[in-house]
Design an enzyme around this catalytic site. Structure first.
Site, short mmCIF file in Angstrom:
data_model
loop_
_atom_site.label_atom_id
_atom_site.label_comp_id
_atom_site.label_asym_id
_atom_site.label_seq_id
_atom_site.Cartn_x
_atom_site.Cartn_y
_atom_site.Cartn_z
N SER A 293 -7.35 -27.48 38.61
CA SER A 293 -6.29 -26.55 38.30
C SER A 293 -5.01 -27.34 38.14
O SER A 293 -4.89 -28.46 38.63
CB SER A 293 -6.13 -25.52 39.42
N ARG A 294 -4.04 -26.75 37.43
CA ARG A 294 -2.73 -27.40 37.35
C ARG A 294 -1.99 -27.28 38.68
O ARG A 294 -0.98 -27.94 38.89
CB ARG A 294 -1.91 -26.77 36.23
N LYS B 299 -16.30 -17.18 26.64
CA LYS B 299 -16.02 -16.41 25.44
C LYS B 299 -14.65 -15.74 25.60
O LYS B 299 -14.20 -15.51 26.74
CB LYS B 299 -17.14 -15.40 25.16
N ARG C 95 -1.97 -11.16 30.79
CA ARG C 95 -2.38 -11.94 29.61
C ARG C 95 -2.92 -11.04 28.49
O ARG C 95 -2.84 -11.39 27.32
CB ARG C 95 -3.43 -12.99 29.98
N ASP D 216 -11.45 -10.03 24.40
CA ASP D 216 -11.97 -9.79 25.74
C ASP D 216 -13.09 -8.76 25.76
O ASP D 216 -14.09 -8.93 26.45
CB ASP D 216 -10.84 -9.31 26.65
#
Length: 342
Positions: A49-50, A110, A178, A191
């Site tokens: 992770s960042r 996906k 998002r 999505d």
């Protein structure tokens, strides 16, 4: 013939064991990790992770493994055999390329990318390096979908005429931010709409004509859409919305019988074969109704261990075909993500 074919999906526990690195430990990554640990012998050995603290919390949640504070460290980890890319759609291209250029096979969540151009770039990179790469369209690998594919191929429905599938969840407004953000490739299509479109594409091969209508949000992403795909003397109606809960069912109808997928059609569940006068001729009941993401993981493990670069259940050509269909849908709806050509 009135008995549905039994699924031929191999036992997930029999797959060769690979060491997995998870890139971006968010919600879908948690579902993936739970499925791997519950239903397979696959090993999760690292996450990246960042935010190092976020990576450590994810690693601790699933029993403890290496936590990296950057994606670069994750893909460079010599203990990682394969990388699962679980970041938002908008970052799939970047992160898949990062892993491939580090010499790591990838399973990319996906939708595979924002558009067909980005998907092509990733697949070309995998091809040039001889590395495995697959879209994590998990439904394609379920025993339920294997039963559907084989029943249609065996002619149990007669001439295939119509596919109808809907996927609607109340996620906007008030859901994940998002989904409303064009910068993150938000909207219902990538999505939710991808599920009915992928089912239809699986059953209607070749070139398909696309007709799409829908409603956009004030942010400029698609809130809902109706997509009609036409080809091979059949039609598919694919419905998606992120602003209402729908039945999430699918019907696959031929001129002599139909299949119904009750419940949420893209998850593990039953398949009903229905004949004349709505008579239920046979029902497939799955052995496992929990999880489901593990089937894609073990398919990747089998293919990588065999030296393959793609899976026949979700080929590169099929991923690109579906991305092109969704590009056409967005063009007809007037949805363009920042940075895409006008």
């Amino acid at each position: 013939m009135t008995a549905l074919p039994a699924p031929t999906t191999p036992d997930p526990m029999d797959a060769p064991v690979l060491r997995w690195g998870i890139l971006a430990p968010g919600g879908i990554a948690r579902s993936f990790a739970r499925a791997l640990q519950a239903e397979t012998g696959q090993q999760i050995v690292a996450c990246g992770s960042r935010n190092l603290q976020r990576a450590r919390e994810f690693a601790s949640e699933f029993g403890g493994f290496t936590a990296h504070g950057s994606y670069e460290e994750l893909v460079a980890d010599p203990n990682v055999d394969v990388v699962y890319v679980a970041s938002p759609h908008s970052a799939h291209r970047e992160h898949a390329l990062l892993a491939l250029r580090a010499g790591k096979p990838v399973l990319v969540e996906k939708a595979f990318a924002r558009n067909a151009a980005e998907a092509t770039e990733v697949i070309d990179e995998a091809r040039s390096r001889g590395l495995f790469c697959m879209e994590a369209m998990w439904s394609r690998f379920l025993p339920r979908y294997d039963v559907v594919r084989r029943a249609v191929a065996d002619g149990m429905l007669g001439r295939l005429d119509t596919v109808v599938a809907d996927h609607g969840q109340l996620l906007y407004p008030g859901g994940p931010l998002r989904l409303a953000d064009p910068v993150l490739a938000g909207g219902a299509l990538l999505d939710l709409g991808i599920y009915p479109i992928s089912l239809a594409a699986m059953l209607l091969p070749g070139d398909l004509q696309v007709t799409a209508t829908g409603v956009l949000t004030p942010e400029g992403v698609d809130r809902s859409e109706t997509v009609v795909l036409t080809g091979n003397d059949a039609t598919a109606t694919c419905l998606a919305t992120m602003s209402a809960q729908t039945a999430n069912t699918a019907v696959i109808a031929g001129d002599s019988a139909r299949l119904e997928l009750p419940g949420w059609f893209y998850q593990p569940g039953p398949v009903q074969l229905i004949g004349a006068n709505d008579k239920v001729l046979d029902t497939y009941e799955p052995a496992v109704t929990q999880h489901g993401l593990h089937f894609e993981a073990v398919e990747a493990a089998r293919r990588i261990s065999a030296g393959d670069v793609e899976s026949p259940l979700m080929t590169w050509d099929e991923t690109l075909r579906i991305m092109r269909l969704m590009d056409q849908v967005r063009a007809q709806l007037g949805v363009r993500y920042p940075g895409e050509p006008a």
